[in-house]
Design a protein around this motif. Structure first.
Motif, PDB file in Angstrom:
ATOM      1  N   PRO A 111      24.883 -41.161 -48.665  1.00 23.42           N
ATOM      2  CA  PRO A 111      25.463 -42.306 -49.393  1.00 23.42           C
ATOM      3  C   PRO A 111      24.404 -43.182 -50.034  1.00 23.42           C
ATOM      4  CG  PRO A 111      25.436 -42.755 -47.041  1.00 23.42           C
ATOM      5  CD  PRO A 111      24.990 -41.326 -47.204  1.00 23.42           C
ATOM      6  N   ARG A 112      24.808 -43.816 -51.142  1.00 23.11           N
ATOM      7  CA  ARG A 112      24.012 -44.861 -51.761  1.00 23.11           C
ATOM      8  C   ARG A 112      24.794 -46.158 -51.694  1.00 23.11           C
ATOM      9  NH1 ARG A 112      20.976 -42.184 -57.006  1.00 23.11           N
ATOM     10  NH2 ARG A 112      18.878 -42.321 -56.172  1.00 23.11           N
ATOM     11  N   PHE A 113      24.075 -47.268 -51.605  1.00 18.26           N
ATOM     12  CA  PHE A 113      24.715 -48.558 -51.356  1.00 18.26           C
ATOM     13  C   PHE A 113      24.654 -49.452 -52.596  1.00 18.26           C
ATOM     14  CE2 PHE A 113      22.643 -46.902 -47.545  1.00 18.26           C
ATOM     15  CZ  PHE A 113      23.726 -46.745 -46.709  1.00 18.26           C
ATOM     16  N   GLY A 114      25.659 -50.245 -52.766  1.00 18.28           N
ATOM     17  CA  GLY A 114      25.717 -51.159 -53.909  1.00 18.28           C
ATOM     18  C   GLY A 114      25.107 -52.499 -53.588  1.00 18.28           C
ATOM     19  N   TRP A 115      23.866 -52.513 -53.184  1.00 17.94           N
ATOM     20  CA  TRP A 115      23.187 -53.750 -52.814  1.00 17.94           C
ATOM     21  C   TRP A 115      22.513 -54.373 -54.031  1.00 17.94           C
ATOM     22  CZ3 TRP A 115      20.284 -51.338 -48.027  1.00 17.94           C
ATOM     23  CH2 TRP A 115      21.218 -51.069 -47.022  1.00 17.94           C
ATOM     24  N   SER A 116      22.637 -55.675 -54.160  1.00 20.97           N
ATOM     25  CA  SER A 116      21.997 -56.395 -55.262  1.00 20.97           C
ATOM     26  C   SER A 116      20.490 -56.485 -55.019  1.00 20.97           C
ATOM     27  CB  SER A 116      22.579 -57.809 -55.377  1.00 20.97           C
ATOM     28  OG  SER A 116      22.225 -58.569 -54.235  1.00 20.97           O
ATOM     29  N   LYS A 117      19.769 -56.930 -56.056  1.00 22.13           N
ATOM     30  CA  LYS A 117      18.317 -57.095 -55.940  1.00 22.13           C
ATOM     31  C   LYS A 117      17.980 -58.108 -54.855  1.00 22.13           C
ATOM     32  CE  LYS A 117      13.909 -57.158 -57.107  1.00 22.13           C
ATOM     33  NZ  LYS A 117      12.989 -56.241 -56.411  1.00 22.13           N
ATOM     34  N   GLN A 118      18.784 -59.163 -54.720  1.00 23.49           N
ATOM     35  CA  GLN A 118      18.535 -60.176 -53.700  1.00 23.49           C
ATOM     36  C   GLN A 118      18.720 -59.605 -52.295  1.00 23.49           C
ATOM     37  OE1 GLN A 118      20.325 -60.931 -56.633  1.00 23.49           O
ATOM     38  NE2 GLN A 118      18.388 -61.788 -57.345  1.00 23.49           N
ATOM     39  N   VAL A 119      19.750 -58.758 -52.122  1.00 25.53           N
ATOM     40  CA  VAL A 119      19.963 -58.119 -50.822  1.00 25.53           C
ATOM     41  C   VAL A 119      18.805 -57.180 -50.500  1.00 25.53           C
ATOM     42  CG1 VAL A 119      21.408 -56.478 -49.549  1.00 25.53           C
ATOM     43  CG2 VAL A 119      22.474 -58.325 -50.848  1.00 25.53           C
TER      44      VAL A 119
END
Length: 550
Positions: free
Chosen positions: A126-134
């Motif tokens: 899986p790949r995660f939809g994390w923002s740059k801040q996360v």
């Protein structure tokens, strides 16, 4: 104090003759350095892998990259993922141009597709939809845990020795790293952050333990080389960690394999330290009497166990001007170093358009050069001290300036560099080539001031430097928040790193010292104070400088 002056004179004479002694050759102290070096290499590999790992772990909607000021752009689209433009219109639902992307799908698709792969042992991952801040928070979270235990870790290493503490730290890292993929998949970014904090807590014991061990094993005439060799593990760990991370991420092992690999490696090293490490020469079963006497007389540690148990002179230690100079220099160095290995991979990807496998290799090359130049600067520092070209204090300041001033200027040059991979890579190589000189500047300075409490002093400087340094990815994330692919915003981030290198070194040059502290041996200090009171009317001899001159 008469006795202290005589001891320092004896040490000064000892340094003159050190090159001709038999124990100046290979010995158990060098074998201990190899163990400490391998320990730090693995620790830094685990620490530095996160920046490149996130490139594989996180899905990217679309990445537009400029190449040499042309209109050519490259779209990096995850496997089988719907891409939309700025108006929300679907652009593509096709395979990516990245040939390795078939290993990965989005987290939502991973769950919806019904893959029953509870342990994530086979692709696709899986790949995660994390923002740059996360993502920056995930990188910084390691240092949140890292700073918490710094000062307690120094005290633990002083009381119980470095061997046990290093072994336990590496074994905890082993467990945390092996469990990291499952934490990320089932616990999201929150549990990911928690596991990175655990790794940071355990690795907080590493640097203070290394300095505690070096304080027991490294005589002054060999101190720069031994310390630089051990701390060179931070550069080599990054050199190995970045490309290994890239290759594993693009292999069938995927990003979960990155953390499993380092977990196993950490466990093996923890066992090796436990079996073959020794806190000091007195505890090593194979050290020769000559080598033991050479080390202990040089460092004034004839009764090593008693010294270890001596209480820490906190009030006098915390009033040391030299300690605060080290803390300041350490802070600037840590910020720049964290920026180099946590943010440069993102810069190479978003600005230079380098794919993940080449990213790891290109980011690692400067650190490989850093590791090589480490040997030159450490030899140079020891040669200057042994031949008495400069005092120990001036040598440390000169080395630290060679590490910081060129790096500060080169960061400014990097901020204005064109989008040419050869120019950018050359500047990064030069930054790292000079930067390592700081290892024989402030980094070894703790041992100069107090061999007996070097681990305590390192834990203090490491605490404050990483407390501030952990803000590097967060500050960079805030600077790049509006547009992570904006070259002009990256320029601001380079300016911050450059300024910190320059001003922290300036303060170190103004206030730093390498004179042996009179509180290094609390027991001798108490004896000398009593003698001073008894012999108050007597005229005392002047103190002797560390370079042997009255």
């Amino acid at each position: 104090m008469v006795e202290k002056s005589e001891n320092l004179k004896q040490n000064a004479n000892h340094y003159n003759d050190i090159g001709g002694t038999e124990v100046s050759g290979w010995g158990q102290r060098h074998q201990q350095c190899i163990l400490l070096f391998l320990c730090l290499t693995i620790a830094y590999s685990m620490r530095s892998c996160m920046g490149v790992s996130l490139v594989a772990m996180v899905k990217h909607d679309i990445s537009l990259v400029e190449h040499n000021n042309t209109n050519h752009t490259e779209s990096v689209i995850p496997h089988n993922e719907t891409i939309t433009d700025n108006n929300g219109t679907e652009i593509s639902h096709a395979n990516t141009t990245n040939k390795d992307s078939s290993l990965y799908i989005s987290e939502t698709e991973y769950k919806a597709a019904g893959f029953f792969n509870a342990l994530m042992l086979t692709p696709p991952y899986p790949r995660f939809g994390w923002s740059k801040q996360v993502q920056d928070s995930v990188i910084a979270s390691f240092f949140w845990g890292y700073v918490v235990l710094q000062i307690p870790a120094g005290q633990l290493a002083h009381r119980f020795g470095s061997t046990a503490l290093l072994s336990i730290a590496l074994l905890i890292n082993c467990i945390a790293s092996l469990g990291f993929p499952l934490a990320a998949h089932y616990g999201g970014w929150v549990l990911t952050v928690i596991f990175r904090i655990i790794q940071g807590l355990s690795q907080a014991c590493v640097i203070p333990s290394l300095h505690t061990a070096l304080g027991k094993w490294a005589p002054l005439a060999e101190r720069a080389r031994m310390s630089a060799f051990v701390h060179g593990g931070s550069a080599l760990g990054t050199v190995l960690g970045l490309p290994i991370t890239g290759f594993i991420a693009t292999s069938p092992l995927g990003w979960p394999g990155i953390f499993r690999f380092y977990g196993v490696l950490s466990g093996i090293m923890g066992v090796a330290i436990w079996l073959f490490g020794a806190d000091n020469p007195a505890k090593h079963p194979k050290v020769s009497p000559e080598e033991r006497m050479y080390i202990e007389q040089d460092l004034g540690q004839q009764d090593a166990d008693a010294k270890k148990k001596a209480s820490v002179p906190w009030s006098r230690l915390l009033r040391s001007r030299g300690l605060y100079a080290i803390v300041i220099a350490h802070t600037g160095y840590t910020w720049g170093n964290l920026f180099l290995y946590s943010e440069v991979p993102s810069y190479m990807s978003k600005i230079m358009g380098v794919n993940i496998k080449a990213n790891g290799m290109l980011t690692a090359l400067p650190f490989f050069v850093m590791w090589l130049t480490n040997f030159f600067f450490s030899w140079l520092a020891d040669m200057i001290i042994v031949k008495k070209y400069f005092s120990v204090t001036i040598t440390r300041k000169l080395a630290n300036s060679l590490g910081c001033v060129p790096a500060a200027l080169l960061f400014i040059a990097l901020a204005y560099a064109p989008n040419d991979i050869y120019i950018v890579e050359t500047l990064l190589v030069l930054i790292c080539a000079f930067n390592i000189a700081s290892h024989v500047g402030f980094q070894v300075n703790h041992i100069d001031i107090s061999p007996n409490f070097a681990g305590i002093m390192m834990s203090i400087s490491n605490f404050f430097s990483n407390l501030v340094g952990s803000l590097a990815p967060i500050v960079t994330g805030l600077i790049l928040k509006s547009d992570p692919a904006n070259k002009y915003l990256w320029r601001q981030a380079f300016f911050v790193a450059s300024g910190l290198y320059f001003f922290t070194n300036l303060l170190y040059v103004l206030f730093g010292t390498a004179e042996l502290a009179d509180w290094n041996d609390p027991n001798d200090s108490e004896k000398n104070e009593k003698k001073d009171e008894e012999n108050a009317p007597m005229i005392q001899k002047p103190n002797v400088e560390r370079n042997g001159k009255s």
